[in-house]
Structure formats: C-alpha cells, structure tokens
Design an enzyme around this catalytic site. Structure first.
Site, short mmCIF file in Angstrom:
data_model
loop_
_atom_site.label_atom_id
_atom_site.label_comp_id
_atom_site.label_asym_id
_atom_site.label_seq_id
_atom_site.Cartn_x
_atom_site.Cartn_y
_atom_site.Cartn_z
N LYS A 50 13.21 0.79 2.27
CA LYS A 50 12.73 -0.39 1.41
C LYS A 50 13.35 -0.64 0.23
CE LYS A 50 8.32 -0.13 3.66
NZ LYS A 50 6.76 -0.16 3.50
N GLY A 99 0.89 1.23 5.12
CA GLY A 99 0.30 1.70 3.88
C GLY A 99 0.29 3.06 3.25
N GLU A 114 6.54 -2.43 -7.78
CA GLU A 114 6.68 -3.57 -7.92
C GLU A 114 5.55 -4.22 -8.77
OE1 GLU A 114 8.95 -4.79 -3.37
OE2 GLU A 114 6.58 -4.94 -3.94
N LEU A 139 0.68 -8.55 -6.71
CA LEU A 139 0.25 -9.78 -6.78
C LEU A 139 -1.20 -9.73 -6.57
CD1 LEU A 139 3.26 -11.20 -4.91
CD2 LEU A 139 2.86 -11.08 -7.33
N LYS A 161 -3.05 -4.30 9.89
CA LYS A 161 -3.39 -5.55 10.32
C LYS A 161 -4.43 -5.51 11.27
CE LYS A 161 1.45 -6.86 9.63
NZ LYS A 161 2.63 -7.03 10.28
N GLU A 189 9.54 -6.47 3.16
CA GLU A 189 10.41 -5.57 4.41
C GLU A 189 10.70 -6.36 5.49
OE1 GLU A 189 8.01 -2.34 6.15
OE2 GLU A 189 6.05 -3.51 6.20
N ARG A 201 12.21 -4.80 14.98
CA ARG A 201 11.78 -4.32 16.27
C ARG A 201 10.68 -5.59 16.63
NH1 ARG A 201 6.52 -3.59 14.67
NH2 ARG A 201 6.29 -1.97 12.85
#
Length: 446
Positions: free
Chosen positions: A116, A165, A200, A203, A237, A287, A291
């Site tokens: 990443k 995660g 990072e 947010l 998700k 990211e 695939r």
C-alpha cells in the site's frame, strides 16, 4: 480463445466463473478440497480435481496442487476469482512459468499495488489524489509521533501489506499513539507476516467509493462508474450500491477520467478497482485491488457488461472494443452480502441447509452456490449468497430489495438476512445519508 479454464476458487465466485465460461463455450475444471466434494461448482464443471484436505492452506492455497491439476487436465488458463491466490504475484509467476495463462494482471502490477505504501506513491505520481499521510513506512514510535504531529490528530495507522481491516488502528490523540502503533504492527505481522505500517489523516465522515476499471494493456481503458461500499462492519463490506447516493455526473466524470488515465499510464491489463475515501466532494486514494471484486455484480447490473467474460477476453489477447462513450449507466443496483452468521452476535453458523429458496422476478439476481441439503463447511469465509437487485431508480430498487429479502429463505443455519431487512427499513439508509462509520454505530445502538 481458451478451450479450458481451471477455476482456482470455491463457493459462489467459482460458480459465477463457471457460468461465464459456459456461455462462452469454454470448458471448466473445478478444483476443490475434500470438504467441498459436493459443492455446486464441482457438480457442474466439466472436470474436477481434489487438491487437498479441508484446510485452505493445504488446498486452495496449495500452489503445487493447483498447478498439477491444471497440467493433468490440460487447462489453458487459470482464473483465481477473489481471495485465496488472486493477488499472489508468486502464484502468477509460477502459472506463467508453466505455460498457463493467468486471468488477471501481470505479477509486476500485483506486486506494485500489493504494497500500500508503494501503491500510494505510484498513484500520487500518476495524478491520483491521496489521503495526506506519512511519506512512507513509519518504522519507530518516534517517527510515528513526528508524522502524527505533521498530519494532525486523529490519525490512522495502516498495515502496508494488510487488507480487510487487519493492521488498521486509529489514534485519536497523542496518548493513544503508542498502543495503536504497536497493535497495528503486531496484528499485521500475525496476519500477513509483515509488520510494515504507514500513517494517514483519519477522515471523520467519509464514504467508501470505488471505481471499476477495465483495461487491455494495449492502451484501451474504460471506467465503469462507481460503487458505494460505505456500509461496513469491522472494515468488511456488508452492502454495496451503484451509483452512489452521494455522486453526481460531474464528480463521476472527473474521478473516472483521472483513474482511467492513471491505469493507461501503468499499461495495466484486466479488471481492477481503485478504492477511495470520499469526503466534502474530494476523493482520496486508499488502495487498488488487482482482481475481481465481491461486489462486481452491481456494476454489471447498471452497465450490462459481464466483467468475468471481459476478463477472459482481455487475458486471451483481445483488445477492448468498448470506448468510454459506449458505457451507459442505467438505473440503480444494490447488493446484500448474506453470510452464515447470527444477525445479532455475528457468530459463525456453518452446518446443513435444510431449505433454500431464492427470490425471483424482474431485476432480481442471486449469486450463490447453496442448495437444499448442502452442508456449509466451517473452514472458509462465511459468505453464502449475494442478493443483487436492479431497478430504474434508487427508490424503486429499495422497494424491490425489500420484496426480495422477504422471499429469501435459508433454513437450518443462521444468516444475516434479518440484518439486511433492518437496514433497508432504516430511514437514514433509505435517505442515502450514511458513511463508513454508520453501520457500526447503528449496530452498537440497536
């Protein structure tokens, strides 16, 4: 075109690939563990090969066994699906060395996007906006403290080689940094054998927006719009939709062109997904997945393009005939990921399926490898079905989804179907006013 494709996966995605191959006149080889001997894709494939015992390490991740299966069945190509070996560059090298075509991007592109930190640096150079963060790997707590001070709290610490995660921790203040930094590194080391992390800006209320691309490595690239994947639990998700309730045509055109130009500059071939955090009408790269995605059906429903067949055509060397102006977005689609888990506790619920009835009707699709009498093994991911609904508008899509969920019957095990029914009836979700933190907050308060 390929005459025979080995499907190096299991479950609904293996069946999905088999169906695409069948419609193209391509024979299939199913590989399976001993626990999956009665799986639907095994029953339907032209040939099947047992590649090991139940453990995925000894079967679906067993590269020598998969290569041997391809060789003894004279398969021309291998489709990895998603998960398992789909983003394993070493596997691609070995497949290629044996004269077999890997249906996916090159090993070099997988390596480039698999780290990443490198991926972020690459995308920044290609003009793709990124989340403000550390210049590269953060190796010590002192470096972490310096980077956090420059970025500003809160910060998120991420594993360079992580995913799903794993190795991802938030430090709200300087007092949280030491524990978050240590925890992220140790979790990443345990999960993927690599403790490299970066930092990072965290947010506060972003949406998770991803852009689907299709490229042929011959200079032809199209983007197929976005998917909103903001409904997540523990960074996994749960429900996806396209288009995003937060997106406009102008925003879609802007980010789509940015992504397509970057992919073209990379000389990438195959399907891929560029994932962003989206806040205040700004996109921040997080990211790239090299695939097929679990949620690819929502894109297929709004574009009418079969992404698996497109993958196969590109891998066979055919240039894309599609141009960006050919891509038309029609209506709205939503996908519910149905898992074999308790809808309240999320405890796994493997076992025999005593009744399985899927909803039908116009605009309703179910991707699943279940059938009545099938025994769900306890060794693998808990995803058992994907319910995808399409209609002319989001409002109509929600009505159709509600009806389809009422018709869906899976007995003998516990599933997350009741959770999806709750979500569809929630006023905030129906209004489209949610972000990546919404579902976990809802689950904590219900």
């Amino acid at each position: 075109m390929f005459e025979k494709i080995l499907i190096a996966n299991r479950g609904e995605i293996a069946l999905r690939i088999h169906r695409a191959c069948r419609e193209m006149g391509i024979k299939t080889v199913a590989v399976h563990s001993s626990a999956d001997a009665d799986a639907m894709h095994v029953r339907l494939a032209d040939e099947s090969v047992c590649i090991g015992p139940p453990s995925s390490t000894d079967s679906y991740l067993n590269i020598p066994s998969i290569i041997a299966a391809a060789e003894i069945t004279n398969a021309d190509a291998i489709h990895p699906g998603y998960g398992f070996l789909s983003e394993n560059a070493k596997f691609v090298d070995i497949v290629t060395a044996h004269g077999i075509k890997f249906i996916g991007p090159s090993a070099d592109h997988i390596r480039l996007m698999g780290d990443k930190i490198t991926a972020k640096e690459t995308m920044r150079k290609l003009g793709v906006p990124c989340v403000p963060g550390s210049a590269g790997e953060v190796m010590t707590l002192a470096e972490a403290a310096q980077s956090a001070a420059e970025i500003g709290y809160p910060v998120i610490i991420k594993a360079s080689a992580g995913g799903g995660g794993r190795g991802m921790k938030v430090a709200a203040t300087a007092d949280d940094l030491s524990e978050a930094f240590s925890s992220a590194r140790s979790e990443s080391k345990l999960a993927v054998g690599n403790d490299a992390v970066y930092m990072e800006e965290y947010l506060s209320t972003p949406r998770h927006i991803e852009i689907q691309i299709l490229a042929d490595g011959q200079g032809n690239v199209v983007h197929l719009g976005e998917r909103d994947c903001s409904l997540q639990r523990r960074h996994q998700k749960v429900l996806e939709e396209s288009p995003s309730p937060a997106m406009t045509d102008q925003l879609r055109t802007r980010i789509g062109k940015t992504v397509a130009d970057a992919i073209r500059d990379m000389n990438y071939d195959g399907v891929g997904t560029i994932e962003f955090l989206f806040e205040n009408d700004e996109f921040y790269f997080i990211e790239m997945n090299t695939r097929l995605q679990v949620e690819h059906p929502v894109t297929e429903m709004v574009t009418g393009i079969d992404l698996v067949q497109a993958q196969i055509n590109v891998a066979a060397g055919y240039p894309l005939t599609l141009r960006q102006e050919d891509i038309k977005f029609s209506g709205h689609a939503i996908e519910c990921r149905v898992t074999a888990e308790d809808a309240v506790t999320f405890a796994a619920s493997p076992g025999p399926v005593t009744e399985f009835h899927v909803p039908g009707g116009l605009g309703v699709r179910v991707d699943s490898a279940l059938y009545t009498g099938y025994n769900i093994p306890p060794y693998y991911d808990s995803l058992i079905a994907k319910l995808i609904v399409h209609s002319n508008s989001r409002e109509e899509c929600l009505l159709r989804l509600n009806r389809a969920l009422e018709e869906f019957v899976v007995s003998g095990i516990k599933t997350t179907l009741p959770l999806h029914q709750e979500i569809v009836h929630n006023a905030e979700f129906r209004a489209g006013s949610y972000n990546i933190h919404w579902l976990e907050k809802y689950l904590a308060e219900r």
